[in-house]
Design a protein around this motif. Structure first.
Motif, PDB file in Angstrom:
ATOM      1  N   SER A 165     -12.145  -3.439   5.898  1.00 36.38           N
ATOM      2  CA  SER A 165     -12.378  -2.348   5.031  1.00 36.38           C
ATOM      3  C   SER A 165     -13.257  -2.307   4.012  1.00 36.38           C
ATOM      4  O   SER A 165     -14.116  -1.649   3.749  1.00 36.38           O
ATOM      5  CB  SER A 165     -10.979  -1.711   4.863  1.00 36.38           C
ATOM      6  OG  SER A 165     -11.211  -0.629   4.212  1.00 36.38           O
ATOM      7  N   ARG A 166     -12.856  -3.606   3.218  1.00 38.05           N
ATOM      8  CA  ARG A 166     -13.767  -3.769   1.917  1.00 38.05           C
ATOM      9  C   ARG A 166     -15.081  -4.052   2.278  1.00 38.05           C
ATOM     10  O   ARG A 166     -15.884  -3.676   1.587  1.00 38.05           O
ATOM     11  CB  ARG A 166     -13.171  -4.891   0.878  1.00 38.05           C
ATOM     12  CG  ARG A 166     -11.716  -4.250   0.321  1.00 38.05           C
ATOM     13  CD  ARG A 166     -11.050  -5.471  -0.336  1.00 38.05           C
ATOM     14  NE  ARG A 166      -9.947  -4.621  -1.393  1.00 38.05           N
ATOM     15  CZ  ARG A 166      -8.888  -5.534  -1.942  1.00 38.05           C
ATOM     16  NH1 ARG A 166      -9.015  -6.889  -1.767  1.00 38.05           N
ATOM     17  NH2 ARG A 166      -7.970  -5.079  -2.475  1.00 38.05           N
ATOM     18  N   ILE A 197     -14.826   3.547  -0.876  1.00 35.92           N
ATOM     19  CA  ILE A 197     -13.725   2.940  -1.026  1.00 35.92           C
ATOM     20  C   ILE A 197     -12.406   3.643  -0.556  1.00 35.92           C
ATOM     21  O   ILE A 197     -12.468   4.948  -0.644  1.00 35.92           O
ATOM     22  CB  ILE A 197     -13.529   2.238  -2.558  1.00 35.92           C
ATOM     23  CG1 ILE A 197     -14.472   1.329  -2.884  1.00 35.92           C
ATOM     24  CG2 ILE A 197     -12.046   1.630  -2.630  1.00 35.92           C
ATOM     25  CD1 ILE A 197     -14.531   0.971  -4.305  1.00 35.92           C
ATOM     26  N   SER A 198     -11.410   3.128   0.232  1.00 33.41           N
ATOM     27  CA  SER A 198     -10.384   3.872   0.570  1.00 33.41           C
ATOM     28  C   SER A 198      -9.262   3.228  -0.073  1.00 33.41           C
ATOM     29  O   SER A 198      -8.635   2.421   0.532  1.00 33.41           O
ATOM     30  CB  SER A 198     -10.176   3.966   2.127  1.00 33.41           C
ATOM     31  OG  SER A 198      -8.998   4.447   2.725  1.00 33.41           O
ATOM     32  N   GLU A 254      -6.415   0.628   1.689  1.00 37.18           N
ATOM     33  CA  GLU A 254      -6.544  -0.880   1.245  1.00 37.18           C
ATOM     34  C   GLU A 254      -5.348  -1.461   0.547  1.00 37.18           C
ATOM     35  O   GLU A 254      -4.756  -2.371   0.775  1.00 37.18           O
ATOM     36  CB  GLU A 254      -7.714  -0.877   0.140  1.00 37.18           C
ATOM     37  CG  GLU A 254      -8.938  -0.773   1.079  1.00 37.18           C
ATOM     38  CD  GLU A 254     -10.249  -1.085  -0.051  1.00 37.18           C
ATOM     39  OE1 GLU A 254     -10.318  -1.485  -0.967  1.00 37.18           O
ATOM     40  OE2 GLU A 254     -11.593  -0.846   0.570  1.00 37.18           O
ATOM     41  N   ASN A 255      -4.571  -0.136  -0.286  1.00 39.99           N
ATOM     42  CA  ASN A 255      -3.309  -0.610  -0.967  1.00 39.99           C
ATOM     43  C   ASN A 255      -2.163  -0.836   0.037  1.00 39.99           C
ATOM     44  O   ASN A 255      -1.451  -1.598  -0.025  1.00 39.99           O
ATOM     45  CB  ASN A 255      -3.005   0.450  -1.682  1.00 39.99           C
ATOM     46  CG  ASN A 255      -1.784   0.388  -2.678  1.00 39.99           C
ATOM     47  OD1 ASN A 255      -1.656  -0.784  -3.429  1.00 39.99           O
ATOM     48  ND2 ASN A 255      -0.787   1.238  -2.804  1.00 39.99           N
ATOM     49  N   THR A 256      -2.154  -0.063   1.109  1.00 37.22           N
ATOM     50  CA  THR A 256      -1.289  -0.046   2.240  1.00 37.22           C
ATOM     51  C   THR A 256      -1.492  -1.593   2.930  1.00 37.22           C
ATOM     52  O   THR A 256      -0.555  -2.268   3.197  1.00 37.22           O
ATOM     53  CB  THR A 256      -1.387   0.846   3.284  1.00 37.22           C
ATOM     54  OG1 THR A 256      -1.160   2.073   2.441  1.00 37.22           O
ATOM     55  CG2 THR A 256      -0.261   0.843   4.406  1.00 37.22           C
ATOM     56  N   LEU A 257      -2.807  -1.935   3.235  1.00 36.96           N
ATOM     57  CA  LEU A 257      -3.106  -3.056   4.110  1.00 36.96           C
ATOM     58  C   LEU A 257      -2.565  -4.251   3.044  1.00 36.96           C
ATOM     59  O   LEU A 257      -2.016  -5.232   3.524  1.00 36.96           O
ATOM     60  CB  LEU A 257      -4.407  -3.147   4.643  1.00 36.96           C
ATOM     61  CG  LEU A 257      -5.095  -2.373   5.625  1.00 36.96           C
ATOM     62  CD1 LEU A 257      -6.413  -2.261   5.575  1.00 36.96           C
ATOM     63  CD2 LEU A 257      -4.178  -2.470   6.737  1.00 36.96           C
ATOM     64  N   GLU A 258      -2.976  -4.049   1.905  1.00 39.23           N
ATOM     65  CA  GLU A 258      -2.709  -5.167   0.902  1.00 39.23           C
ATOM     66  C   GLU A 258      -1.087  -5.319   0.811  1.00 39.23           C
ATOM     67  O   GLU A 258      -0.396  -6.599   0.976  1.00 39.23           O
ATOM     68  CB  GLU A 258      -3.098  -5.036  -0.491  1.00 39.23           C
ATOM     69  CG  GLU A 258      -3.093  -6.299  -1.504  1.00 39.23           C
ATOM     70  CD  GLU A 258      -4.174  -6.067  -2.554  1.00 39.23           C
ATOM     71  OE1 GLU A 258      -4.566  -7.240  -3.021  1.00 39.23           O
ATOM     72  OE2 GLU A 258      -4.495  -4.862  -2.645  1.00 39.23           O
TER      73      GLU A 258
END
Length: 291
Positions: free
Chosen positions: A91-92, A71-72, A76-80
């Motif tokens: 990514s997920r 998990i990155s 993932e937080n940035t993309l969300e």
């Protein structure tokens, strides 16, 4: 009761010297084929074949492989936050695709040694081996074809392809007899490693897919090191022939040697041409070259 093939081993501890300088700091298994690392194609093939556990045999400098399938959180937080849902899903999907385990091969001592390193994680059950360098494009995944054969024959299965001319000397070659009810399957009588063209027992070369019984571990443990101080998987398979049946299977599909520069380039072009988002523009460019 038959044991189901549910684990796949990926030897990934090599140096990738054929792709230097790119592989000086990047594992060759992480080199991109279009927009996915080479190793991901093999992992997806194993999953499609019914495997639910992946064992990757790594070495020094291979942490990028573990990071890729992990998990990155930052990404993932940035993309969300930016509302990029499609990229977030990409990514997920990578980090959620399958259970992965890792084992370290401290020294590059050959393919047989790499497979032996996975023994404790495989246990007493049949398993697959996928060499990430061999990317196979097939309607029915190559490994699925092989597992179907294993289920019928209950013996180790080696993927083979017909190789013409002097190139046969770069492979392990099967000496065997085709089965009457399926000419794609050969009962293996012997294996010859990198024979001269005129001495090759057949044109059936072994490529990077295997389904093996757990007996191979016991045999590899007893097999002496060969040339260059390496433990060869083919030597272990020769030992397996003394007590079990082994089969060669000529799979349906196209194999690319992504461990070779021309093979990698060919695979990149072919895979990109099949994509709706890339194919038309790439095809237009190729046509404009007037080759």
């Amino acid at each position: 009761m038959k044991s189901r093939v549910r684990k796949a081993v990926f030897p990934a501890a090599g140096f990738g010297t054929r792709f230097l300088p790119a592989t000086k700091s990047i594992p060759k298994e992480m080199l991109p084929l279009v927009d996915k690392p080479i190793i991901q194609y093999g992992v997806e093939e194993a999953i499609a074949a019914g495997c639910d556990q992946i064992v990757i045999v790594t070495g020094r400098g291979k942490s990028a492989i573990e990071d890729h399938f992990d998990i990155s959180y930052e990404l993932e937080n940035t993309l969300e936050k930016r509302g990029k849902k499609e990229l977030l899903a990409v990514s997920r999907n990578v980090s959620n695709m399958v259970r992965l385990s890792y084992v370290r091969q401290k020294e590059a001592m050959g393919l047989g040694h790499a497979v032996l390193m996975a023994r404790d994680l495989i246990g007493d059950e049949p398993f697959a081996v996928i060499l990430p360098d061999d990317v196979i494009d097939a309607k029915v995944p190559c490994l699925k074809q092989m597992i179907d054969q294993y289920d019928k024959l209950q013996g180790s299965i080696l993927a083979t392809q017909v190789v013409e001319g002097p190139a046969i000397s770069s492979y392990g070659v099967i000496d065997g007899t085709p089965l009457k009810d399926d000419p794609r399957v050969m009962e293996v009588k012997g294996l010859v490693e990198k024979p001269k063209m005129e001495e090759a027992p057949s044109k059936n070369a072994i490529i990077g897919r295997y389904v093996l019984t757990p007996k191979i571990f016991e045999l590899l443990e007893k097999t002496p090191l060969g040339a260059g101080g390496e433990l060869q998987l083919t030597d272990g398979i020769k030992g397996l022939l003394q007590s079990e049946k082994v089969y060669g299977y000529t799979f349906e599909g196209k194999r690319y040697d992504a461990g070779d520069k021309v093979g990698m380039l060919t695979a990149t072009v072919d895979f990109a041409l099949k994509r709706d988002d890339l194919g038309p523009k790439l095809r237009e460019h190729i046509q404009s070259l007037g080759l």
